[in-house]
Design an enzyme around this catalytic site. Structure first.
Site, short mmCIF file in Angstrom:
data_model
loop_
_atom_site.label_atom_id
_atom_site.label_comp_id
_atom_site.label_asym_id
_atom_site.label_seq_id
_atom_site.Cartn_x
_atom_site.Cartn_y
_atom_site.Cartn_z
N CYS A 145 0.86 -1.18 0.00
CA CYS A 145 0.00 0.00 0.00
C CYS A 145 0.90 1.23 0.00
O CYS A 145 1.83 1.31 0.80
CB CYS A 145 -0.88 -0.01 1.25
SG CYS A 145 -1.80 1.51 1.49
N CYS A 163 -3.48 7.54 -1.65
CA CYS A 163 -4.76 7.69 -2.33
C CYS A 163 -5.89 8.12 -1.42
O CYS A 163 -6.88 8.66 -1.88
CB CYS A 163 -5.13 6.42 -3.08
SG CYS A 163 -5.33 5.00 -2.03
N THR A 174 -4.14 5.26 7.33
CA THR A 174 -3.08 4.67 6.54
C THR A 174 -1.99 5.69 6.22
O THR A 174 -2.28 6.77 5.70
CB THR A 174 -3.68 4.15 5.22
OG1 THR A 174 -4.77 3.30 5.54
CG2 THR A 174 -2.66 3.39 4.42
N GLU A 182 -0.40 1.99 9.73
CA GLU A 182 -1.71 2.50 10.12
C GLU A 182 -1.58 3.14 11.50
O GLU A 182 -0.79 2.68 12.32
CB GLU A 182 -2.73 1.35 10.22
CG GLU A 182 -2.82 0.50 8.98
CD GLU A 182 -3.76 1.06 7.92
OE1 GLU A 182 -4.54 1.97 8.25
OE2 GLU A 182 -3.70 0.60 6.77
N HIS A 194 -12.93 5.72 -3.41
CA HIS A 194 -11.93 4.91 -2.74
C HIS A 194 -12.12 3.43 -3.07
O HIS A 194 -11.15 2.67 -3.15
CB HIS A 194 -12.01 5.16 -1.23
CG HIS A 194 -10.71 4.92 -0.54
ND1 HIS A 194 -9.52 5.38 -1.04
CD2 HIS A 194 -10.40 4.25 0.60
CE1 HIS A 194 -8.54 5.01 -0.23
NE2 HIS A 194 -9.04 4.31 0.76
N TYR A 214 -9.40 0.12 -5.37
CA TYR A 214 -9.00 -1.24 -5.04
C TYR A 214 -8.91 -2.13 -6.28
O TYR A 214 -8.25 -3.16 -6.26
CB TYR A 214 -9.95 -1.82 -3.99
CG TYR A 214 -9.60 -1.33 -2.61
CD1 TYR A 214 -8.95 -2.16 -1.71
CD2 TYR A 214 -9.85 -0.02 -2.22
CE1 TYR A 214 -8.59 -1.72 -0.45
CE2 TYR A 214 -9.50 0.43 -0.96
CZ TYR A 214 -8.86 -0.42 -0.08
OH TYR A 214 -8.48 0.03 1.16
N CYS A 258 -4.85 -0.78 -7.11
CA CYS A 258 -3.72 -1.10 -6.24
C CYS A 258 -3.66 -2.59 -5.93
O CYS A 258 -2.60 -3.20 -5.98
CB CYS A 258 -3.77 -0.27 -4.97
SG CYS A 258 -5.22 -0.55 -3.94
N GLU A 279 -6.79 -4.85 4.95
CA GLU A 279 -7.12 -3.70 4.11
C GLU A 279 -8.03 -4.10 2.95
O GLU A 279 -8.97 -3.39 2.59
CB GLU A 279 -5.80 -3.20 3.54
CG GLU A 279 -5.72 -1.76 3.24
CD GLU A 279 -4.27 -1.47 2.89
OE1 GLU A 279 -3.73 -2.12 1.96
OE2 GLU A 279 -3.67 -0.62 3.56
#
Lengths: 482, 482, 482, 482
Positions: free
Chosen positions: D98, D102, D189, D257, D292, D296, D299, D443
């Site tokens: 990660c 973003c 994050t 995190e 968001h 996914y 990434c 995540e």
């Protein structure tokens, strides 16, 4: 039967040669990395003395008539097979972990029938030798490390074709008084908690691989035996001094695993149970595998009970226990868990008697049992993580909770239900984290053989020709292609 | 015990009131739409006389000591429960279909214990009455239609709140000599192949729903009883005169189903087994459901064996039986099938004795059994369709094969392996088509209760509080939220 | 562009040689078995004249600049590819069925680029020939039957090694004016609704299989062409006179399928687009397959919308639309459906320009699209059956509903919500039955290639070596094994 | 645009208040626990200067016309949305992790339209304020921590009903010059790699929850801001000094995190973007969530590429890369990965323009994207673990490999292919271990909202009524229940 305390004391007398993290472990019986796994094994002793569990935890030796720990017992009936599964679920529930003692048990059970059959066919004397060893194990109430999986090198090549011929354990010298063996066994669960190592071949050897067709036992502190303990996720949390972050501080969430190296280890003949009779290596492997696959319907469902309980608890702590989607997820977890258990029970109830008197599980159902265990625990873990929420990946440490500076923030902001202490919520999240991301998941997948190993056995026992016949009869097909 | 021929003859003596496709069926015992399903039931008689199967197919009556067909037997041991499952798998293998006789069997088994318990609590006399009926069924070797599922109307409303109060079967009149009932039961499997109908309530009735708390039996040709046979996929192919396109010409691939209407049917008191004791309707429903869910681990795995065999055969006929992806798919089918079977066996082996002496299956495992059957047969069907290829959806008819004009083309171009007659290949494809798209699929989903019915039972028996306790112990949580 | 009426009229002028159920179909354009499928094709004409849909349904010919039906259009941009998918979803929604016209469209699209590339490499003149044909199709607004799948015989043998060498369509004679072809194509969707047949090879032919490397078009009523219409589940319900039991009376729930036999059919050179250039058979096959796999993200999601709507409607009719488990199941259906759609859109948006100017879909994403369609519709069907309840397998016929004797019972007892006519509930259940158990399911699995065909393509395009490189970089591995 | 070095230097100038493991982190920019995550963020800077990637990594500011890092860009077209996804896949491939930047990007994108719409309706001035902030972020090329998820306390209670009213971030004081906020945001994050924090509400607030309807930005080292970094599986391996056991030593396999506490933090009005207009909190949440969830599909597929590569590499190292079951598993991983990617692309290509000019993703498809990411990576991890073998759970440490005593054993016995160094094999196994059991899995499940959050959105946008209409039309239902 030993008590848990006597067991721990007996471990301290072993002179094990153990390494972890590049260093020799001076006092393996008190080593914090493996201590939780030792606690799990110790519970197999403690519960045997608890009247509430003695029916499951103990048995009567068919050799001596003595009351023995069931982990040293050779099943003499389907009922024995069933109790084996129920004992394993019980221990899974009590430890939430792997308690390691079943590999050696299954090695002994497999040897109890295959040595008999080998003798029948080959005129050898393995059965009596093995029974002597078994009596010793039963009398002393020992833990045996069942050692099967060779390191294997290039999986595309047979043992004798490897560049390094030691990639499968083999006899490098035969002497009057015994044999010298070399090689290494990988994934040895609970190795440093065991008194004895029982070595079996890892696959069906061929005629030109007689040196690899070797089964024997040896004390785990024999000269030339080296244990190298493997890493597990979060292993070093056990060294941090706290207990919250370990999740399951007493037992951890898995046993420990080691590579056991046999650097030219001498084994006297009376501890050798197969030596060159390559045609019996296959039956030994398959039988061991079936017994061991049976187990997963027990131990992993016990562990599953803990995970279900943890998911239900965190749902309660979060205030969502009545949400319909949460109940659906818990239901699914229970259903998957009981399906695994049902398979473990069924292959046991459907056991049959072998020529030696040992009972064998139904191999098709045993393979299906384990095959489900390569899938369902992963979905159960996913569902538990789903219910638990994102904190599984972001929760501060126990030390943060206890920190004079930020403890107040952790205490305040990580509270769920107002009535539940923040620490309890953290403990439950950590239990789930360590279970979902623990070495036990790898064990569900690869223990007792990887998924493909079961698939090969399932197809082999599928009786496809009989099934084709059923379908042809119903389709009205009389003439078959020749 | 009756022979198959005697059974068929006995059906002909019934004066059933039957409709199909808008018309009265004049001779139900010879009706081509239902004949295959009758053949399946007849096989439950025939095999009972076959020494090879008598251990599974017959039992000793606990009432009379006579040898009886197991379909009329009340299980007196776990072994009886296990044999029930094995008998069902056998019949599934032999018919590839539903053989319909288990619903009535399970209704009797459920009544055998609940009438006992009702009497104990209520001082009623149902148990003796029921045993009289049971002796009659055993002696005459009858088929009973187990009638449970009410038509239900608006599922959002209780029985007594429906606009039409007859949406659940109820007592509309109590007389000195018996009761008059009205309503209809849906999904009555094999209705016109049965001598007697046994009616049970469909859900746990409340105190204000006493009229709906009714259980009784009545001959299937009683005045006021009307059977309306439902449609099934491809049902009229049975009327076409050939046999290839039906797939399974002898047994079809499902039983038949009917709505059975009770248009003010009189039932004398000696055939009434519950009447107003609403608190016992719940146990009756749940117990029946558990026994019936157990079955699916038997019958559907027998059917699954046929489907696996058909998939393996068509792979052979297509020349792809050695393709690795085909073997993987067959393996997966076997694995899923054996998992269902294992569940059915496990819930039976783990049976326990009820106060009446009847043995009951483990209800948690029985519900998991059926729940898997709501999933796995669909994946098995998908895999069979995958292996079979597109012809399942495009194959010409048997008449095309036999046509003077185009028969030669069908013969030539639909050949697979050169050694296999085209007709054989067509037969096998048709078997798969009719199994994958047959009413049996709906039965896998909804028979013995829809998926959600099992989920409710699974959660209810999950012992979540005990599991939470396990997880708290391991997480080191001592203080619980109050 | 033709109107729907003109299209139907044009079909009547064809002299098709058609068989069904062993008999010659005298008037194929008015045949009740195929009439619903004709209605579906007709809708592709009707909607093109509807201003609300003209953006999706029509396009501008890149050859003539005329407004044409998009089903005859060669995509000149990614936007064209996207509109293709959206048009297919629209038609799936409007018909709940297969509308058959896309196979010919994809055959043309594939030929539009591969003929160009063949010419570039081989100096042939296929591209111009093909464009002449294409102009004719666009001008006359024709339906083309795309004929690819050979009957294949023994799948373990190459075309030229079959015992019967006609198992793959081949040139049996080359003449000055054209070629004579023999063989048969299976699974020809909508064959008798088409004006022209476009034949492509079914796999990449080798150098010694030049006779099989043949692509051409021919009128569907050419001498020597024989259509044998295959059976589908419940096909003869269309002959019963009612409409409820058909489920989707206007369009049925699938197109029709035929085996098309080429019994020495003559094809003039100007309709031949590949003849012996075996190295271009592979690209032709793969490109056609990619376009055709793209489609399934459109048409099947449109059909999925209907199934979701049907499940939601029956839930409402049953009074359970607010039950949380029902909403979860509907949500799951929507999610699966949109995932398929997303794949269809993505492979289109990510299209790229070929040398001829034709746009091609992203082949990896197109294969993943179809691969999901081999799975998700089955789970969607299972969920719809779950929501619909057991009546899908037991519902009486429309004639029972209308019967003077039993109609009253059907009317009374099959009512769900009191406000909804029983007939409506029956119609919805029948729609679900016919969709879940229809030939469309086979199409989802095998249309545009069976699952394994996609898997091979997916692995081939996976760029595993590049991915290995990524992982080695991150693992810090510098030296590779040689 | 900053270089990677300038970025790191800028971090060193921040005076962050950071805690880990109960202790204050003195030099957060050089902290080994978070250093790998910083390396990932730094790569977002470095690649922007690499001509090979500038098309994806940079964009033109719609405010200033300057070339800016795409992570600070507001999408002005569907193409921008698509490039966002492709940029994220690229970075996932390059980091296997990660890269954290973003969340802040999506917070800005969401604010860019919702502030506009709020102003339109409420006459507020948020849009201009926000654009000022945005220009500052673009000019300085800053990393923003997008802070949404409140700690929530008892999930069964609304924010204002919690026993501790601070369980959701709220305004505790309004002053002339700004507001004072209190509360904490969980799961932040990459918090300590960010210059600014952008705070959004976590759910749609109601009229009586105006104090919770607050959006603002503040420097991450503002007084009162406390960062408590959470634990991740195997986090402390980064402190051990080696690199093998970390798996992905440079980037780790996840970002870090933190819980970010706002202990009465003052925010001046020009950094406040919503304050009390509760009806706009819902749109802000939903829009942020859609953007968001889109990500996914980028990434996590990049990360998936690494995992696929790792599985393929270890298969090669083990000598089983040609085994058919291994190829099937790799194929499945690729298929699942591309399905997620297709969804991410589709929701982007199907973007639409909002009143402010910002482009928005298709929300239904974006939710399906993320919902697949809550499932497929788990199956991919299971498959990777399957291929990798049991060593994932039992491999000795890097220090064992380098140990003078046991290094020789590890070297010898853990060799796979004879040509591949043992260390390489260990590195690859460690990469897989850390990916499969890493925080990235949590995540995948909970990032951008837990599975149920997507399901609610999917159902809400499913247009069930329109779908019901489609099904009724086809079933021939004209009259609807009222």
């Amino acid at each position: 039967m030993k008590t848990a305390e006597e067991y721990v004391r007996s471990l301290k007398q072993l002179k094990l040669n153990v390494y972890f993290f590049g260093q020799k472990v001076e006092n393996p019986a008190d080593f914090p990395i493996t201590k939780p796994s030792q606690n799990s094994v110790a519970l197999t002793y403690a519960l045997a003395h608890d009247p509430a569990y003695s029916d499951l935890m103990t048995a009567t030796s068919h050799l001596t008539g003595d009351r023995i720990n069931r982990f040293t017992h050779i099943p003499q009936s389907s009922e024995d097979l069933v109790k084996k599964v129920k004992m394993l679920r019980l221990l899974g529930q009590k430890t939430g972990a792997c308690f390691q003692r079943c590999v050696g048990m299954d090695a002994m059970i497999a040897l109890s029938s295959v040595t008999y059959e080998t003798d029948q066919k080959s005129g050898s004397k393995y059965y009596a030798r093995f029974n002597d060893f078994l009596k010793y194990v039963q009398r002393e109430d020992l833990v045996c490390n069942g050692a099967m999986t060779d390191v294997k090198g290039d999986r595309g090549l047979r043992p004798s074709k490897q560049q390094d011929r030691d990639m499968y354990v083999r006899v490098v010298e035969k002497r009057n008084d015994g044999v010298v063996v070399r090689g290494a066994k990988a994934h040895q669960t609970g190795a440093t908690n065991a008194h004895e190592i029982i070595v079996l071949p890892t696959l069906a050897m061929r005629d030109d691989e007689k040196d690899y067709a070797i089964a024997f036992s040896t004390p785990s502190d024999s000269p030339g035996v080296v244990h190298i303990i493997g890493r597990q996720p979060n292993d070093t949390r056990r060294l941090e001094g706290g207990e919250v972050d370990v999740g399951n501080a007493k037992y951890s969430v898995a046993g420990h695993e080691a590579i056991v190296v046999f650097d030219d280890v001498f084994v006297p003949w009376d501890r050798v149970y197969l030596c060159g009779e390559s045609e019996f290596s296959g039956p030994l492997v398959e039988r061991f595998a079936s017994y061991h696959r049976q187990n997963y319907g027990g131990c992993k469902t016990g562990v599953g009970d803990v995970l279900i309980g943890a998911a239900a608890t965190i749902a309660e702590y979060n205030g969502v226990q009545e949400a319909s989607h949460v109940k659906e997820k818990l239901t699914e977890m229970v259903h998957l868990n009981e399906t695994m258990y049902a398979c473990g029970l069924a292959c046991s109830h459907e056991g049959y008697k072998l020529p030696s008197g040992t009972y064998c599980v139904n191999p098709l159902l045993a393979n299906s049992t384990k095959h489900n265990v390569t899938r369902f625990p992963f979905e159960m873990a996913r569902l538990a993580l789903d219910i638990a929420g994102g904190l599984v990946g972001t929760l501060p440490s126990e030390r943060d909770l206890k920190s004079p500076e930020v403890g107040k923030y952790v205490e305040k902001y990580l509270k769920g239900l107002a009535t539940v202490p923040t620490e309890n919520r953290m403990r439950m999240i950590r239990l789930i984290e360590n279970m979902a991301f623990g070495a036990g998941m790898v064990e569900s997948l690869h223990g007792a053989g990887s998924p493909q190993a079961q698939r090969i056995m399932i197809l082999r026992q599928a009786q496809l020709e009989a099934k084709k016949k059923l379908s042809k009869d119903l389709a009205g097909i009389k003439t078959d292609p020749s």
